[in-house]
Structures are given as structure tokens and as C-alpha cells.
Design an enzyme around this catalytic site. Structure first.
Site, PDB file in Angstrom:
ATOM      1  N   GLU A  86      28.223  71.682  22.829  1.00  0.00           N
ATOM      2  CA  GLU A  86      27.898  70.603  21.809  1.00  0.00           C
ATOM      3  C   GLU A  86      26.548  70.703  21.085  1.00  0.00           C
ATOM      4  O   GLU A  86      26.631  70.040  19.926  1.00  0.00           O
ATOM      5  CB  GLU A  86      28.113  69.134  22.521  1.00  0.00           C
ATOM      6  N   TYR A 101      25.341  61.246  19.722  1.00  0.00           N
ATOM      7  CA  TYR A 101      26.822  62.101  19.491  1.00  0.00           C
ATOM      8  C   TYR A 101      26.679  62.933  20.883  1.00  0.00           C
ATOM      9  O   TYR A 101      27.774  62.811  21.447  1.00  0.00           O
ATOM     10  CB  TYR A 101      26.962  62.934  18.428  1.00  0.00           C
ATOM     11  N   ASP A 104      32.198  63.319  15.760  1.00  0.00           N
ATOM     12  CA  ASP A 104      31.433  64.000  14.955  1.00  0.00           C
ATOM     13  C   ASP A 104      31.944  64.126  13.536  1.00  0.00           C
ATOM     14  O   ASP A 104      32.628  63.135  13.407  1.00  0.00           O
ATOM     15  CB  ASP A 104      31.539  65.396  15.469  1.00  0.00           C
ATOM     16  N   CYS A 121      49.055  68.147   5.794  1.00  0.00           N
ATOM     17  CA  CYS A 121      49.599  66.878   6.571  1.00  0.00           C
ATOM     18  C   CYS A 121      50.699  67.101   7.039  1.00  0.00           C
ATOM     19  O   CYS A 121      51.432  66.462   8.151  1.00  0.00           O
ATOM     20  CB  CYS A 121      49.720  65.655   5.384  1.00  0.00           C
ATOM     21  N   SER A 141      19.841  75.564   5.111  1.00  0.00           N
ATOM     22  CA  SER A 141      20.749  74.413   4.770  1.00  0.00           C
ATOM     23  C   SER A 141      20.530  73.598   3.541  1.00  0.00           C
ATOM     24  O   SER A 141      21.124  73.277   2.615  1.00  0.00           O
ATOM     25  CB  SER A 141      20.828  73.291   6.037  1.00  0.00           C
TER      26      SER A 141
HETATM   27  N1  ADE Z   1      33.359  70.152  17.608  1.00  0.00           N
HETATM   28  C1  ADE Z   1      32.271  69.669  18.494  1.00  0.00           C
HETATM   29  N2  ADE Z   1      32.471  69.470  19.913  1.00  0.00           N
HETATM   30  C2  ADE Z   1      33.729  70.175  19.968  1.00  0.00           C
HETATM   31  C3  ADE Z   1      34.770  70.659  21.058  1.00  0.00           C
HETATM   32  N3  ADE Z   1      34.280  70.405  22.235  1.00  0.00           N
HETATM   33  N4  ADE Z   1      35.725  71.451  20.816  1.00  0.00           N
HETATM   34  C4  ADE Z   1      36.090  71.941  19.455  1.00  0.00           C
HETATM   35  N5  ADE Z   1      35.124  71.521  18.387  1.00  0.00           N
HETATM   36  C5  ADE Z   1      34.186  71.028  18.659  1.00  0.00           C
END
Ligand code: ADE
Length: 388
Positions: free
Chosen positions: A51, A134, A152, A213, A317
Site C-alpha cells: 500500500e 488511506y 484511493d 464499460c 512528478s
Molecule cells: N492499489 C492500491 N492498493 C491496491 C491493491 N491492494 N491491489 C491493487 N491495486 C491497489
């Protein structure tokens, strides 16, 4: 990709009976979840590392960095035992190095205070260095099944389309509305699948510009799909800011086969990484003059002979940089650096230090120049022998 949202986790009011629309998302996820490396042996530690990486790096880019990092440091205690330099080396290339330093500090704290066991609750996780709302919510739900929403940027995009949120998602009011919407539908015992399902949908189907979609499990209830000619028009975007271009000059100083490198201050951009001396070229300054000036200002060394090896380009960035790379073997004086460490290292040792990506890009031209020197020395000495 930079994920800019720093959402606050929603209050825990998850539902015991899943909404059928949410069920469709979770059924889809259980069938289509990708075999990503952090989904194999999903220990709390591996989930946390993933994460942290994924907050500012796309899945495809993050995967190899994740594998390398957890191979080197498979658990909290291995990470806690490492030096900062070893941690930065293992993170090298992934960018946003404060993430690695915080991960390391947090691992030491967890080892010291909790014998290596991660806290289970999002509120406790948030007390750790580098753990924002988050990451706390994602780890608490994915590793410990806390009924909490973790959104996220991908999750926010999916929900903006699903619920026709037209406001800019950088605005707190828009984020709060989406978080409440999700919280009201979060299945109390399946927060992990709900959160990961939303992320997965955003990463594989509900793509930023061209959502697919026709493959989407929730297209039937998606308001953007039903009501807009182009569902990809949401979320409302700010016009992108042009990235400023910085021009810099860098000097690789060689003495007796060793190169001079300086360690960047521990905090800030590329904190704790090693680099060659150098800095910005001033307006109307020639790169070669900037190189000599920066070398003098940063290290006290002077030189009259700078050979330009080319321009290395790199994109961060928020800006792009063009680095004019110079080499010298004739720097004079004794190195004097204020408040920074310096070292003289051969190529092998240089490669063992944590280096910024831009510095890694400078190694091949330096090595090629070294080979050229050796080849011309050899042919010169052969000519010399023939002539004698
Ligand atoms: N983006 C953030 N966390 C994620 C996860 N656990 N799996 C896939 N994409 C992610």
C-alpha cells in the site's frame, strides 16, 4: 502516477446486508482479481509495504519494486534491523524516498513497542510514521477486516462515475459525499473485497480516459454510463499544469580511479541518496560555467578542465530536468562539504549506494568514457612501441 488524494476514512457504519449492486462488484472481483505479488502470502507486513508503494506508483511499476523489497526485508524485524542506507538501496528507483524512510522508522517502532506485530486498527496504524488515512484504512481492512472504506484515486474515480459526482474530486465536499456513499454500502464483514474490488475496477476497466464499460460489472447501475455520452468525462479534471524544465550541471570528479559522491540531506527530495556534485544552471549561464561554479560551491574543489559527456534527461512528478554531465580528473584542492557526508568510491561501490534514478542514468556514459580512455591509451602505447 501521483495519487494526490489523502482521504479521511469514513466513520464505521458498514451494513450487514450487502446491496446487490455491491455484490455484483465483489462477485466480479472474486473471479477477476489479478494474481498480484502482494496478494500471494498476504501478511499484514506485505500488505502494508504494497500500500505504501502503490500510493504513488502504478501497479505494473510497483510489482518489481515490491518483490525486490520484500525479498530483501521479508518481515518487520528484518526491516527494523536494516540500516537506512540498505533500505534506500532496496527502494532505489521507486521514487518518493520519504516513503522508504518512514516505513523503516515505523518498522523500528513496531519492533520496539509491539515485538514486530502491526497494529490492527486504523486509528493505531495512523500513529505510525508515514501512515496517512488511506494507508491506515487499506491495511486495517485488507489485513484485519476492519469495516472501513479505503478509497484511493482509482476508487474515487469509479465512485464519481457510478454516482455521477460532477464536482472536482480534489474538493473535500465531493470526497466526503463519495466516502459516505461507500460507507453506507460497505458490507461489514467483507470490507477487504469491497475496497480492493473498487481499486481493481478502477485499474482494469474504469480507466481514467477510456472506461471499458461493456466489461464492467456495475455498468447497469452506473449513472455516468446511463446519463453521459462519454462516461470517461468524469471525474471533472483540472487542466494539467505544464511541468517546468530545469537545466542542471553535474560533475563527476575522478581521483585515482575513485569518484566523488555527496549524500543528500536526509529529508526532502531524494533524501539520503548519494549523487555527484552539481546544481542548477542560472539563466544565461553556460552549463560548463555552472558545473565549475557548483563544484566549487559544493565541495571547494576547482578545475579548469571539464569534459562534457552528454545530457541526461529525467522526469520527476513536478518537473523535468536536463542534466549536463561533465567529467574531470584534474580537480584541485581538498574537499570541504558543510553538513553533508562525502565519499570517494570506485564503480562497484558506487553501485552499492542508494542513487537517484538520474544518477543511475549517468553511469553508462561515464563507463563508456572510461572505456574510450583505456582504448586510446592502449592504442597510443602500441603505436609508441611500434615507433620505438
Ligand atoms: N492499489 C492500491 N492498493 C491496491 C491493491 N491492494 N491491489 C491493487 N491495486 C491497489
Amino acid at each position: 502516477m501521483t495519487v494526490k488524494f489523502r482521504p479521511r476514512p469514513a466513520r464505521p457504519t458498514a451494513t450487514a446486508r450487502p446491496d446487490p449492486r455491491v455484490k455484483a462488484l465483489m462477485t466480479w472481483f472474486s473471479r477477476h482479481r489479478r494474481p498480484l505479488p502482494w496478494r500471494r502470502h498476504p501478511t499484514p507486513y506485505r500488505i502494508w509495504v504494497a500500500e505504501v508503494l502503490l500510493q504513488q506508483t502504478r501497479v505494473a511499476q510497483a510489482a518489481p519494486y515490491f518483490e525486490r523489497f520484500v525479498r530483501r526485508f521479508p518481515n518487520v524485524s528484518a526491516l527494523a534491523r536494516a540500516s537506512e542506507e540498505q533500505v534506500l538501496k532496496a527502494w532505489e528507483g521507486a521514487g518518493y524516498y520519504a516513503r522508504a524512510r518512514h516505513l523503516h522508522q515505523a518498522a523500528r517502532q513496531i519492533q520496539r513497542e509491539r515485538a514486530g506485530e502491526l497494529p490492527h486498527q486504523s486509528g493505531e496504524l495512523r500513529q505510525l510514521p508515514g501512515v496517512g488515512p488511506y494507508i491506515a484504512a487499506a491495511v486495517a481492512s485488507l489485513a484485519f477486516h476492519e469495516p472501513i472504506v479505503a478509497l484511493d484515486a482509482n476508487g474515487f474515480r469509479v465512485l464519481a462515475r457510478w454516482t455521477l459526482e460532477r464536482r472536482d474530486l480534489h474538493r473535500a465536499a465531493a470526497q466526503n459525499r463519495l466516502r459516505r456513499w461507500a460507507m453506507d454500502r460497505l458490507p461489514a464483514r467483507r470490507s477487504a473485497e469491497f475496497n480492493e474490488g473498487l481499486m481493481e475496477l478502477g485499474e482494469t476497466i474504469c480507466l481514467p480516459l477510456r472506461p471499458e464499460c461493456t466489461r464492467c460489472p456495475v455498468a447497469g447501475q452506473c449513472r455516468a454510463r446511463q446519463e453521459l455520452p462519454d462516461p470517461g468525462a468524469l471525474p471533472t479534471r483540472r487542466p494539467p499544469r505544464a511541468k517546468p524544465q530545469v537545466v542542471a550541471a553535474v560533475v563527476a570528479v575522478n581521483r585515482g580511479g575513485r569518484w566523488l559522491v555527496l549524500r543528500r540531506p536526509s529529508t526532502g527530495l531524494l533524501g539520503g541518496l548519494w549523487e555527484f556534485p552539481g546544481g542548477k544552471v542560472a539563466p544565461r549561464e553556460r552549463p560548463v560555467a555552472a558545473a565549475a561554479r557548483e563544484l566549487r560551491e559544493e565541495t571547494g574543489l576547482t578545475t579548469g578542465m571539464l569534459e562534457e559527456l552528454g545530457v541526461v534527461r529525467h522526469e520527476y512528478s513536478h518537473f523535468r530536468v536536463a542534466l549536463h554531465l561533465f567529467r574531470t580528473r584534474s580537480a584541485r584542492g581538498r574537499v570541504r562539504v558543510r553538513g553533508r557526508r562525502h565519499r570517494w568510491v570506485g564503480f562497484a561501490e558506487l553501485r552499492r549506494l542508494p542513487l537517484p534514478r538520474a544518477t543511475l542514468k549517468m553511469l553508462p556514459p561515464l563507463e563508456r568514457a572510461g572505456k574510450r580512455d583505456r582504448a586510446s591509451r592502449d592504442s597510443g602505447s602500441r603505436r609508441g612501441r611500434t615507433g620505438a
